[in-house]
Design an enzyme around this catalytic site. Structure first.
Site, short mmCIF file in Angstrom:
data_model
loop_
_atom_site.label_atom_id
_atom_site.label_comp_id
_atom_site.label_asym_id
_atom_site.label_seq_id
_atom_site.Cartn_x
_atom_site.Cartn_y
_atom_site.Cartn_z
N GLY A 29 0.86 -1.18 0.00
CA GLY A 29 0.00 0.00 0.00
C GLY A 29 0.89 1.22 0.00
CG LEU A 30 4.04 1.02 -1.92
CD1 LEU A 30 5.02 0.62 -3.03
CD2 LEU A 30 4.77 1.17 -0.60
CG MET B 231 -0.42 8.25 5.41
SD MET B 231 0.54 9.29 6.53
CE MET B 231 0.53 8.31 8.04
CB VAL C 15 -4.98 -0.40 2.21
CG1 VAL C 15 -3.86 -1.11 1.45
CG2 VAL C 15 -5.58 -1.34 3.25
CG ASN D 276 -6.58 6.84 11.27
OD1 ASN D 276 -5.92 6.59 12.28
ND2 ASN D 276 -6.55 8.03 10.68
CB SER E 101 -0.56 10.32 15.01
OG SER E 101 -0.89 11.69 14.85
N GLY F 213 0.70 12.49 10.03
CA GLY F 213 0.49 12.83 8.63
C GLY F 213 1.67 12.38 7.77
CE LYS G 48 -3.74 8.71 14.60
NZ LYS G 48 -4.47 8.74 13.43
CG HIS H 111 -3.82 11.17 18.50
ND1 HIS H 111 -4.18 11.59 17.22
CD2 HIS H 111 -2.65 11.81 18.78
CE1 HIS H 111 -3.28 12.43 16.77
NE2 HIS H 111 -2.34 12.58 17.69
CG ASN H 112 -7.28 10.78 14.84
OD1 ASN H 112 -6.12 10.75 15.24
ND2 ASN H 112 -7.59 10.51 13.59
CD GLU I 236 -5.99 15.20 14.43
OE1 GLU I 236 -5.07 14.39 14.68
OE2 GLU I 236 -6.62 15.18 13.35
NE ARG J 96 -13.30 18.59 12.63
CZ ARG J 96 -12.22 17.91 12.27
NH1 ARG J 96 -12.30 17.00 11.30
NH2 ARG J 96 -11.07 18.10 12.89
NE ARG K 126 -34.38 7.92 35.02
CZ ARG K 126 -34.07 6.89 35.79
NH1 ARG K 126 -33.71 7.09 37.04
NH2 ARG K 126 -34.10 5.67 35.30
C1 6PG Z 1 -2.93 11.99 12.42
C2 6PG Z 1 -4.23 12.47 11.87
C3 6PG Z 1 -4.64 11.65 10.68
C4 6PG Z 1 -5.67 12.28 9.80
C5 6PG Z 1 -6.99 12.44 10.45
C6 6PG Z 1 -7.80 13.55 9.86
O1 6PG Z 1 -2.94 11.66 13.60
O2 6PG Z 1 -1.96 11.95 11.70
O3 6PG Z 1 -5.21 12.41 12.84
O4 6PG Z 1 -5.01 10.39 11.17
O5 6PG Z 1 -5.19 13.47 9.31
O6 6PG Z 1 -7.68 11.23 10.28
O7 6PG Z 1 -9.08 13.38 10.32
P1 6PG Z 1 -10.34 14.10 9.70
O8 6PG Z 1 -10.25 13.95 8.22
O9 6PG Z 1 -11.46 13.33 10.30
O10 6PG Z 1 -10.24 15.52 10.15
#
Ligand code: 6PG
Length: 474
Positions: free
Chosen positions: A9-10, A13, A74, A102, A128, A130, A182, A185-186, A189, A287, A444
């Protein structure tokens, strides 16, 4: 000679991860469904290290030393299952499949259980940072068996980011633990990004600053306790001018935020685990709100304060910095609560302090701040909340006036601050002597005889609301 590890998967990332491995002196087998990508990688970057390109799955597997270490990069979802089914039959007991996408941790648990029965280690791994992180050193969160980490750990730690000489990679816990962490983490984020966005909105519409001036404010903040990758890139984005129009870049971008799903998963599993993550949830909803163009169009004319913009309120930037820091503490406290709840639910035994340690570098939420969290868990590994850590409690105390004023200013000027508000509400809920939940329990019991507990006696009680209103034990 055989490759120490292979990447299939190239896309960006996968390609960058393979290059990172090769640059660190690890011979790496590379494979892609369409071989042209494999060829392009070797042509462009072949001089960076030892690449062993393979056109077929069989050749790819045959080029790996044993036990085999195979990384799949992938798009998370059905493609992952397809690739697993392509390779698993070619592997032998003891071999390892690392999924660096992910993936949802529940999928990872399913795949791990299935492959374990076939003798193969499946290592769901959060990566994580990018594209740049994958190439220069990401933060790596592997799940799977401890045995697989003995074999993979040295490689992963080698190519990960390092902070103070410590690698930003560690074994998170069994099966889906890595992808779960992870995911959280997101979620964090998302919350961090939302709080920064609200700070920008306030600086612009309550403090009356222009994007370039706000960039300078963020640059200044980045020299202090808020120092982080996200603050740094915020300044870059705000300082950028659109070449076509000469306008601030931020003014020509459509204001509808997208998402791939990991933030939503964080909230969904928090709901399942019964963990309050309002700060993260509001970030996901923000969002979502932004994306509802029709809804926003329909509501645009509703009454409320005009968002001034020209009015300069002295001292507001400093107050926003404090509100941002306090809200950020809350968002991280919520995320870490979820990690601990997930760990307990699934028996992962996750070391929360170690997660803060590997997030200090390489990942999107990397920040000086994470070292504070690491220290908080070092001081009290079983703390029920980060909020009570001495440093954080002091910062929250120091932020009180500013935090509340900022939210009041936002309300007065009609600037939506769901992240700040949710964070403060969580904080006030936790510190409250009594919550109105007692009234909820009364309601209740009134409409559904759902019973309640008392402050002064053990047991479950019910009041005969429709009768003489005497109390019975149930
Ligand atoms: C990371 C990022 C990466 C990705 C996100 C973006 O840790 O490197 O979190 O996993 O950029 O999935 O998430 P959204 O597209 O949902 O904002």
């Amino acid at each position: 000679d055989k490759a120490r590890i292979g990447v299939t998967g190239l896309a960006t990332m996968g390609r960058n991860l393979a290059r990172n491995l090769a640059r660190h002196g690890h011979p790496v087998a590379v494979h892609n469904r369409t071989p042209s990508r494999t060829k392009a990688l070797v042509e462009e970057f072949g001089d960076e290290g030892t690449f062993l390109p393979a056109e077929s799955a069989e050749r790819f597997v045959a080029s790996l030393e044993r036990p085999r270490r195979l990384v799949i990069m992938v798009k998370a979802g059905p493609a992952t299952d397809a690739v697993i089914e392509e390779f698993a039959p070619l592997l032998e007991p003891g071999d390892m499949i690392v999924d660096g996408g992910n993936a949802h941790f529940a999928d990872t648990r399913r795949r791990e259980a299935d492959l374990r029965e076939r003798g193969i280690h499946f290592v769901g791994t959060g990566i994580s940072g990018g594209e740049e992180g994958a190439l220069h050193g990401p933060s790596i969160m592997p799940g799977g068996s401890a045995e697989s980490y003995e074999s993979l750990g040295p490689l992963l730690e080698d190519i990960s980011a390092h902070v103070d000489g410590t690698p930003c990679a560690t074994h998170v816990g069994p099966d889906g633990a890595g992808h779960f962490v992870k995911m959280v983490h997101n979620g964090i984020e998302y919350a961090d990004m939302q709080l920064i966005a609200e700070s920008y909105d306030l600086l612009r519409h309550a403090a009356g600053l222009a994007p370039a001036e706000i960039a300078a404010v963020f640059r200044e903040w980045n020299t202090g306790r808020l120092e982080s990758y996200l603050i740094e890139i915020t300044a870059e984005v705000l300082a950028h001018t659109d070449a076509a129009t000469g306008r601030p870049f931020v003014d020509v971008v459509l204001d509808q935020a997208e998402q791939k799903g990991t933030g939503r998963w964080t909230v969904q599993s928090a709901l399942d685990l019964g963990v309050p993550v309002g700060g993260i949830a509001e970030a996901v909803f923000a969002r979502s709100v932004s994306g509802h163009a029709d809804l926003r169009e329909a509501a645009r004319g509703l009454p409320g304060p005009a968002r001034a913009g020209a009015e300069t309120l002295p001292g507001v930037p400093d107050a926003i910095e404090k509100a941002l820091y306090a809200s950020k503490i809350v968002a991280y406290a919520q995320g870490f609560h979820e990690i601990q709840a997930g760990s307990a639910e699934y028996g992962w035994n996750i070391d929360a302090g170690a997660m803060a340690t590997i997030w200090r570098g390489g990942c999107i939420i990397r920040a000086r701040f994470l070292d504070r969290i690491r220290a908080a868990y070092e001081a009290d590994p079983h703390t029920p909340t980060l909020l009570t850590d001495a440093h954080f409690a002091e910062a929250l105390g120091d932020a009180q006036e500013a935090w509340r004023n900022v939210i009041a200013i936002a309300a007065k000027h009609g600037v939506p601050v769901p992240g700040f508000s949710a964070a403060l509400a969580y904080y006030d809920s936790l510190r409250a002597e009594r919550l109105p939940a007692a009234l909820t329990q009364g309601q209740r019991d009134f409409f559904g005889a759902h019973t309640y507990r008392r402050v002064d006696r053990e047991g479950a009680f019910h009041t005969l609301w429709g009768g003489d209103r005497s109390e019975i034990t149930s």
